[in-house]
Design a protein around this motif. Sequence first.
Motif, mmCIF file in Angstrom:
data_model
loop_
_atom_site.group_PDB
_atom_site.id
_atom_site.type_symbol
_atom_site.label_atom_id
_atom_site.label_comp_id
_atom_site.label_asym_id
_atom_site.label_seq_id
_atom_site.Cartn_x
_atom_site.Cartn_y
_atom_site.Cartn_z
ATOM 1 N N HIS A 216 0.851 -1.207 0.000
ATOM 2 C CA HIS A 216 0.000 0.000 0.000
ATOM 3 C C HIS A 216 0.881 1.250 0.000
ATOM 4 O O HIS A 216 1.389 1.679 1.033
ATOM 5 C CB HIS A 216 -0.911 -0.030 1.243
ATOM 6 C CG HIS A 216 -1.967 1.031 1.246
ATOM 7 N ND1 HIS A 216 -3.265 0.790 1.595
ATOM 8 C CD2 HIS A 216 -1.919 2.353 0.951
ATOM 9 C CE1 HIS A 216 -3.965 1.903 1.514
ATOM 10 N NE2 HIS A 216 -3.170 2.875 1.121
ATOM 11 N N HIS B 230 1.114 5.036 -2.407
ATOM 12 C CA HIS B 230 0.547 5.837 -3.504
ATOM 13 C C HIS B 230 1.663 6.485 -4.305
ATOM 14 O O HIS B 230 2.525 7.166 -3.732
ATOM 15 C CB HIS B 230 -0.375 6.921 -2.951
ATOM 16 C CG HIS B 230 -1.611 6.380 -2.292
ATOM 17 N ND1 HIS B 230 -2.851 6.405 -2.884
ATOM 18 C CD2 HIS B 230 -1.788 5.783 -1.087
ATOM 19 C CE1 HIS B 230 -3.745 5.866 -2.066
ATOM 20 N NE2 HIS B 230 -3.125 5.474 -0.963
ATOM 21 N N HIS C 90 -9.850 0.976 0.215
ATOM 22 C CA HIS C 90 -9.551 1.798 1.399
ATOM 23 C C HIS C 90 -10.789 1.773 2.290
ATOM 24 O O HIS C 90 -11.852 2.282 1.890
ATOM 25 C CB HIS C 90 -9.287 3.249 1.005
ATOM 26 C CG HIS C 90 -7.898 3.551 0.578
ATOM 27 N ND1 HIS C 90 -7.410 3.237 -0.651
ATOM 28 C CD2 HIS C 90 -6.873 4.166 1.236
ATOM 29 C CE1 HIS C 90 -6.156 3.646 -0.751
ATOM 30 N NE2 HIS C 90 -5.802 4.216 0.393
ATOM 31 N N HIS D 14 -5.874 -0.148 4.971
ATOM 32 C CA HIS D 14 -5.927 0.277 6.384
ATOM 33 C C HIS D 14 -6.715 -0.742 7.230
ATOM 34 O O HIS D 14 -6.136 -1.594 7.864
ATOM 35 C CB HIS D 14 -6.495 1.686 6.567
ATOM 36 C CG HIS D 14 -5.656 2.741 5.931
ATOM 37 N ND1 HIS D 14 -4.482 3.161 6.478
ATOM 38 C CD2 HIS D 14 -5.813 3.438 4.773
ATOM 39 C CE1 HIS D 14 -3.958 4.097 5.697
ATOM 40 N NE2 HIS D 14 -4.733 4.271 4.651
ATOM 41 N N ASP E 36 1.940 3.953 2.840
ATOM 42 C CA ASP E 36 0.860 4.817 2.350
ATOM 43 C C ASP E 36 1.420 5.946 1.478
ATOM 44 O O ASP E 36 1.306 5.884 0.263
ATOM 45 C CB ASP E 36 0.009 5.369 3.500
ATOM 46 C CG ASP E 36 -1.419 5.670 3.067
ATOM 47 O OD1 ASP E 36 -1.776 5.309 1.933
ATOM 48 O OD2 ASP E 36 -2.179 6.266 3.857
#
Length: 437
Positions: A62, A64, A261, A285, A353
Amino acid sequence: MQSENRHAGETGTPHTAAETAPRAGAGAAVRAADAARPGTALVTPATATAERIVRAPKVLLHDHLDGGLRPSTVIELADAVGYRDLPETEPGKLAEWFREAADSPAKAQGDDGGKGLERYLETFAHTCAVMQTRDALFRVAAECAEDLAADGVVYAEIRYAPEQHLEAGLSLEEVVEAVNEGFREGERRALAAGNRIRVGALLTAMRHAARSLEIAELANRYRDLGVVGFDIAGAEAGFPPTRHLDAFEYLKRENNHFTIHAGEAFGLPSIWQALQWCGADRLGHGVRLIDDIHVAEDGTVKLGRLASYVRDKRVPLELCPTSNLQTGAAPSYERHPIGLLRALHFRVTVNTDNRLMSATTMSREFGHLVDAFGYTLDDLEWITVNSMKSAFIPFDERLAMINDVIKPGYAELKAEWLFQHAAGSSGVASGSATPGA
Ligand SMILES: O=c1[nH]cnc2c1ncn2[C@@H]1O[C@H](CO)[C@@H](O)[C@H]1O
Ligand SMILES: [Zn+2]
């Protein structure tokens, strides 16, 4: 370092000396002498020192793409495209600005109804603004792979929303191809620098928008060409995953993979919908699952139906400790639900993240957990194997990564103490395990 004997936070399991004792008895006796010296701590073959954490093979599920740019790249790209709205133009200051701006929700008091996440997300306007051309996307993707590999990440799934990169006239396909080519270039550069990494892309649809089916179809079209799955992201409050049911149902019919998410800014209903209505393979998450776990005064634990389901079905939780602190989803590293979730054997994974907004790396995330919970290399290996089992690439490739890369990597790190001792090394480390902290 002190973490060996430290206790987990309120929700964690205490780590006793017995639990963290070295696996090899002879080593314990040798190192015990070191521990008796003032100012030194017990270092066992499995102690996760900052330097070992960086060298340990790591898996990232995970992360971005638009949350992980190098600050200097943001500035150079802004110059190149004439973007004038950057809040700072010096890399150090810009890095600090991103961290601070993303951090502000954590400083707000009380339950803010999901606003923490919304403020965190405002910072992405600047990174997306400079990622609108083929060259910019290629560069950001290549540097992403290079940076992760330099940090010891061997496998990564990187997500981004193609619909956010169309402002200068690129098509969705051109965006995906530029990013994929960038990842391949980054893998090559990493190899040339002596680091091996494999990177797959996840295509994200923005949950407030209405393009999810289109993006799901795009993910399916590129599935054997560098894209390994699909995701939805963006503000959670007011945008339940069921808004995008047609996209998820399409992907299921295509036997494709997706994560959602959920359970970050919103609690159990969001997680429940993501799993039971949408059929998510993993939870982005999912940290608020903690609301369905009850620990009694005497330490007995009772799982609610949803938490039981998640554990029984081995649903992977893509936990992102630093990001959760920033958005207010967890109060501190020591009290982050990961302590309890790991102790209860949920399928826990650890992730970054947004490396830019959270000023983090995989090694730093691991370091924070070592400091907070006394995790050893064995814990980090367990987490890494969990992540690899949960990846979206084919089973045989996941197995090869576990057996031929991850396990030998950790075994090698743990074996080093044998020879260090023979060479007369003291084996003593001190201070925080958090690399670069
Ligand atoms: O933690 C998060 N929760 C929800 N959405 C996020 C998070 N981090 C980033 N994005 C959103 O995902 C988009 C595509 O990468 C980013 O532009 C950002 O808006
Ligand atoms: Zn995210």
